[in-house]
Motif scaffolding. Structure first.
Motif, PDB file in Angstrom:
ATOM      1  N   SER A   1       0.805  -1.212   0.000  1.00  0.00           N
ATOM      2  CA  SER A   1       0.000   0.000   0.000  1.00  0.00           C
ATOM      3  C   SER A   1       0.844   1.270   0.000  1.00  0.00           C
ATOM      4  O   SER A   1       0.314   2.367  -0.155  1.00  0.00           O
ATOM      5  CB  SER A   1      -0.937   0.014   1.215  1.00  0.00           C
ATOM      6  OG  SER A   1      -0.183   0.058   2.422  1.00  0.00           O
ATOM      7  N   ASN A   2       2.151   1.122   0.210  1.00  0.00           N
ATOM      8  CA  ASN A   2       3.027   2.288   0.190  1.00  0.00           C
ATOM      9  C   ASN A   2       4.400   1.889  -0.325  1.00  0.00           C
ATOM     10  O   ASN A   2       4.657   0.717  -0.600  1.00  0.00           O
ATOM     11  CB  ASN A   2       3.136   2.932   1.582  1.00  0.00           C
ATOM     12  CG  ASN A   2       3.694   1.959   2.611  1.00  0.00           C
ATOM     13  OD1 ASN A   2       4.819   1.496   2.506  1.00  0.00           O
ATOM     14  ND2 ASN A   2       2.874   1.648   3.616  1.00  0.00           N
ATOM     15  N   ALA A   3       5.288   2.867  -0.441  1.00  0.00           N
ATOM     16  CA  ALA A   3       6.614   2.617  -1.019  1.00  0.00           C
ATOM     17  C   ALA A   3       7.723   2.794   0.003  1.00  0.00           C
ATOM     18  O   ALA A   3       8.885   2.978  -0.369  1.00  0.00           O
ATOM     19  CB  ALA A   3       6.833   3.559  -2.206  1.00  0.00           C
ATOM     20  N   LEU A   4       7.386   2.740   1.291  1.00  0.00           N
ATOM     21  CA  LEU A   4       8.362   3.097   2.311  1.00  0.00           C
ATOM     22  C   LEU A   4       9.549   2.135   2.365  1.00  0.00           C
ATOM     23  O   LEU A   4      10.699   2.557   2.506  1.00  0.00           O
ATOM     24  CB  LEU A   4       7.679   3.164   3.684  1.00  0.00           C
ATOM     25  CG  LEU A   4       6.586   4.234   3.825  1.00  0.00           C
ATOM     26  CD1 LEU A   4       6.029   4.241   5.234  1.00  0.00           C
ATOM     27  CD2 LEU A   4       7.138   5.603   3.451  1.00  0.00           C
ATOM     28  N   GLY A   5       9.269   0.829   2.268  1.00  0.00           N
ATOM     29  CA  GLY A   5      10.364  -0.138   2.319  1.00  0.00           C
ATOM     30  C   GLY A   5      11.333   0.048   1.171  1.00  0.00           C
ATOM     31  O   GLY A   5      12.552   0.121   1.363  1.00  0.00           O
ATOM     32  N   ALA A   6      10.803   0.129  -0.042  1.00  0.00           N
ATOM     33  CA  ALA A   6      11.649   0.331  -1.218  1.00  0.00           C
ATOM     34  C   ALA A   6      12.318   1.692  -1.187  1.00  0.00           C
ATOM     35  O   ALA A   6      13.458   1.854  -1.633  1.00  0.00           O
ATOM     36  CB  ALA A   6      10.810   0.188  -2.490  1.00  0.00           C
ATOM     37  N   LEU A   7      11.613   2.685  -0.638  1.00  0.00           N
ATOM     38  CA  LEU A   7      12.185   4.027  -0.534  1.00  0.00           C
ATOM     39  C   LEU A   7      13.417   4.025   0.354  1.00  0.00           C
ATOM     40  O   LEU A   7      14.420   4.687   0.059  1.00  0.00           O
ATOM     41  CB  LEU A   7      11.137   4.999   0.024  1.00  0.00           C
ATOM     42  CG  LEU A   7      11.598   6.429   0.289  1.00  0.00           C
ATOM     43  CD1 LEU A   7      12.134   7.066  -0.984  1.00  0.00           C
ATOM     44  CD2 LEU A   7      10.460   7.251   0.876  1.00  0.00           C
ATOM     45  N   MET A   8      13.380   3.263   1.449  1.00  0.00           N
ATOM     46  CA  MET A   8      14.537   3.172   2.338  1.00  0.00           C
ATOM     47  C   MET A   8      15.723   2.512   1.639  1.00  0.00           C
ATOM     48  O   MET A   8      16.870   2.878   1.868  1.00  0.00           O
ATOM     49  CB  MET A   8      14.163   2.397   3.605  1.00  0.00           C
ATOM     50  CG  MET A   8      13.344   3.176   4.602  1.00  0.00           C
ATOM     51  SD  MET A   8      14.183   4.669   5.197  1.00  0.00           S
ATOM     52  CE  MET A   8      13.227   5.942   4.342  1.00  0.00           C
ATOM     53  N   VAL A   9      15.426   1.526   0.782  1.00  0.00           N
ATOM     54  CA  VAL A   9      16.507   0.887   0.015  1.00  0.00           C
ATOM     55  C   VAL A   9      17.187   1.917  -0.885  1.00  0.00           C
ATOM     56  O   VAL A   9      18.417   2.006  -0.937  1.00  0.00           O
ATOM     57  CB  VAL A   9      15.957  -0.280  -0.830  1.00  0.00           C
ATOM     58  CG1 VAL A   9      17.038  -0.815  -1.775  1.00  0.00           C
ATOM     59  CG2 VAL A   9      15.459  -1.403   0.073  1.00  0.00           C
ATOM     60  N   LEU A  10      16.379   2.705  -1.583  1.00  0.00           N
ATOM     61  CA  LEU A  10      16.929   3.742  -2.459  1.00  0.00           C
ATOM     62  C   LEU A  10      17.703   4.778  -1.655  1.00  0.00           C
ATOM     63  O   LEU A  10      18.783   5.215  -2.069  1.00  0.00           O
ATOM     64  CB  LEU A  10      15.796   4.416  -3.235  1.00  0.00           C
ATOM     65  CG  LEU A  10      16.192   5.575  -4.162  1.00  0.00           C
ATOM     66  CD1 LEU A  10      17.158   5.094  -5.247  1.00  0.00           C
ATOM     67  CD2 LEU A  10      14.948   6.201  -4.791  1.00  0.00           C
TER      68      LEU A  10
ATOM     69  N   LEU B   1      13.153   3.708  17.324  1.00  0.00           N
ATOM     70  CA  LEU B   1      12.868   4.927  18.075  1.00  0.00           C
ATOM     71  C   LEU B   1      11.546   5.558  17.674  1.00  0.00           C
ATOM     72  O   LEU B   1      10.821   6.098  18.503  1.00  0.00           O
ATOM     73  CB  LEU B   1      13.999   5.942  17.889  1.00  0.00           C
ATOM     74  CG  LEU B   1      15.353   5.573  18.496  1.00  0.00           C
ATOM     75  CD1 LEU B   1      16.408   6.595  18.087  1.00  0.00           C
ATOM     76  CD2 LEU B   1      15.251   5.509  20.019  1.00  0.00           C
ATOM     77  N   SER B   2      11.248   5.494  16.379  1.00  0.00           N
ATOM     78  CA  SER B   2      10.041   6.147  15.884  1.00  0.00           C
ATOM     79  C   SER B   2       9.684   5.583  14.515  1.00  0.00           C
ATOM     80  O   SER B   2      10.553   5.109  13.776  1.00  0.00           O
ATOM     81  CB  SER B   2      10.263   7.663  15.778  1.00  0.00           C
ATOM     82  OG  SER B   2       9.188   8.296  15.134  1.00  0.00           O
ATOM     83  N   ASP B   3       8.403   5.641  14.188  1.00  0.00           N
ATOM     84  CA  ASP B   3       7.964   5.223  12.861  1.00  0.00           C
ATOM     85  C   ASP B   3       7.731   6.439  11.964  1.00  0.00           C
ATOM     86  O   ASP B   3       7.004   6.365  10.977  1.00  0.00           O
ATOM     87  CB  ASP B   3       6.698   4.371  12.942  1.00  0.00           C
ATOM     88  CG  ASP B   3       5.543   5.114  13.615  1.00  0.00           C
ATOM     89  OD1 ASP B   3       5.769   6.246  14.103  1.00  0.00           O
ATOM     90  OD2 ASP B   3       4.427   4.569  13.650  1.00  0.00           O
ATOM     91  N   ASN B   4       8.361   7.549  12.312  1.00  0.00           N
ATOM     92  CA  ASN B   4       8.231   8.798  11.568  1.00  0.00           C
ATOM     93  C   ASN B   4       9.148   8.769  10.347  1.00  0.00           C
ATOM     94  O   ASN B   4      10.367   8.821  10.483  1.00  0.00           O
ATOM     95  CB  ASN B   4       8.576   9.987  12.467  1.00  0.00           C
ATOM     96  CG  ASN B   4       8.219  11.320  11.824  1.00  0.00           C
ATOM     97  OD1 ASN B   4       8.073  11.421  10.607  1.00  0.00           O
ATOM     98  ND2 ASN B   4       8.075  12.342  12.649  1.00  0.00           N
ATOM     99  N   VAL B   5       8.568   8.658   9.171  1.00  0.00           N
ATOM    100  CA  VAL B   5       9.355   8.600   7.942  1.00  0.00           C
ATOM    101  C   VAL B   5      10.101   9.908   7.710  1.00  0.00           C
ATOM    102  O   VAL B   5      11.239   9.925   7.211  1.00  0.00           O
ATOM    103  CB  VAL B   5       8.451   8.292   6.732  1.00  0.00           C
ATOM    104  CG1 VAL B   5       9.276   8.231   5.459  1.00  0.00           C
ATOM    105  CG2 VAL B   5       7.711   6.994   6.949  1.00  0.00           C
TER     106      VAL B   5
END
Length: 205
Positions: free
Chosen positions: A52-61, A97-101
């Motif tokens: 539903s989002n791109a956060l995991g892949a975004l962290m890889v990039l 520590l936080s889930d704040n992207v």
């Protein structure tokens, strides 16, 4: 050279034992371990990531982008895997520590800017070849990540997927030139970025 000599040489070649295929496979795996590890990590990310989002892949990039500019600023290709390891630890620590992207993006943006300034002071960006383009590439891929956060989930994943494929091309350039980072890291990163980026786009098709 007579026929007897030719026949003798042919016989010697035929008598030479061929390497069993399991041994050949093992040698290929050992030689291409960065590529295989990159593909495996990408597949794991695709299977476990939230579609539903791109956060995991975004962290890889983001990690890949930061690693390149940090290693370039240090001018220590031999430290490539150590730098990557530290950045992964930073990501894990921030997640605990936080889930704040926004916090994660902010920390990596500061590291990227600090590395660019350090490289500028050391005069590294005046070098020809891949070093000269490190600041521009870092800022460009960071911008892709920031824009992806502002888009809707589908648009964000598309942009991150395209960004990962773009970074895979950047990896191949470094691999071919033996520049900035170790070849093993460039190969691993290329396999990871390409597989993950293509996988994201295919899942959206």
């Amino acid at each position: 050279m007579n026929m007897h000599t030719v026949t003798a040489r042919t016989d010697r070649r035929s008598d030479t034992p061929t390497t069993p295929w399991p041994v050949q496979l093992a040698r290929t795996v050992v030689r291409r371990w960065p590529l295989l590890l990159g593909v495996a990590f990408a597949v794991f990310n695709l299977v476990t990531d939230d579609n539903s989002n791109a956060l995991g892949a975004l962290m890889v990039l983001l990690v890949a982008t930061t690693a390149y500019v940090v290693i370039a600023a240090l001018d220590k290709p031999s430290w490539s895997w150590s730098v990557l390891g530290v950045l992964v630890v930073v990501v894990v620590a921030l997640r605990l520590l936080s889930d704040n992207v926004a916090l994660e993006m902010g920390v990596f943006a500061l590291v990227i800017v600090g590395s660019i300034i350090a490289g500028l002071i050391r005069g590294l960006w005046k070098r020809s070849g891949a070093y000269r383009w490190q600041p521009f590439a870092a800022v460009g891929f960071l911008a892709v990540g920031l824009i992806a956060l502002w888009l809707d989930p589908v648009g964000g994943r598309v942009l991150v997927g395209v960004g990962l494929i773009g970074h895979a091309i950047w990896d191949v350039v470094h691999w071919r030139r033996h520049a900035v980072v170790s070849r093993s890291l460039a190969e691993w990163c290329a396999a990871l970025d390409l597989t993950l980026g293509a996988g994201i786009l295919l899942m959206l098709a």
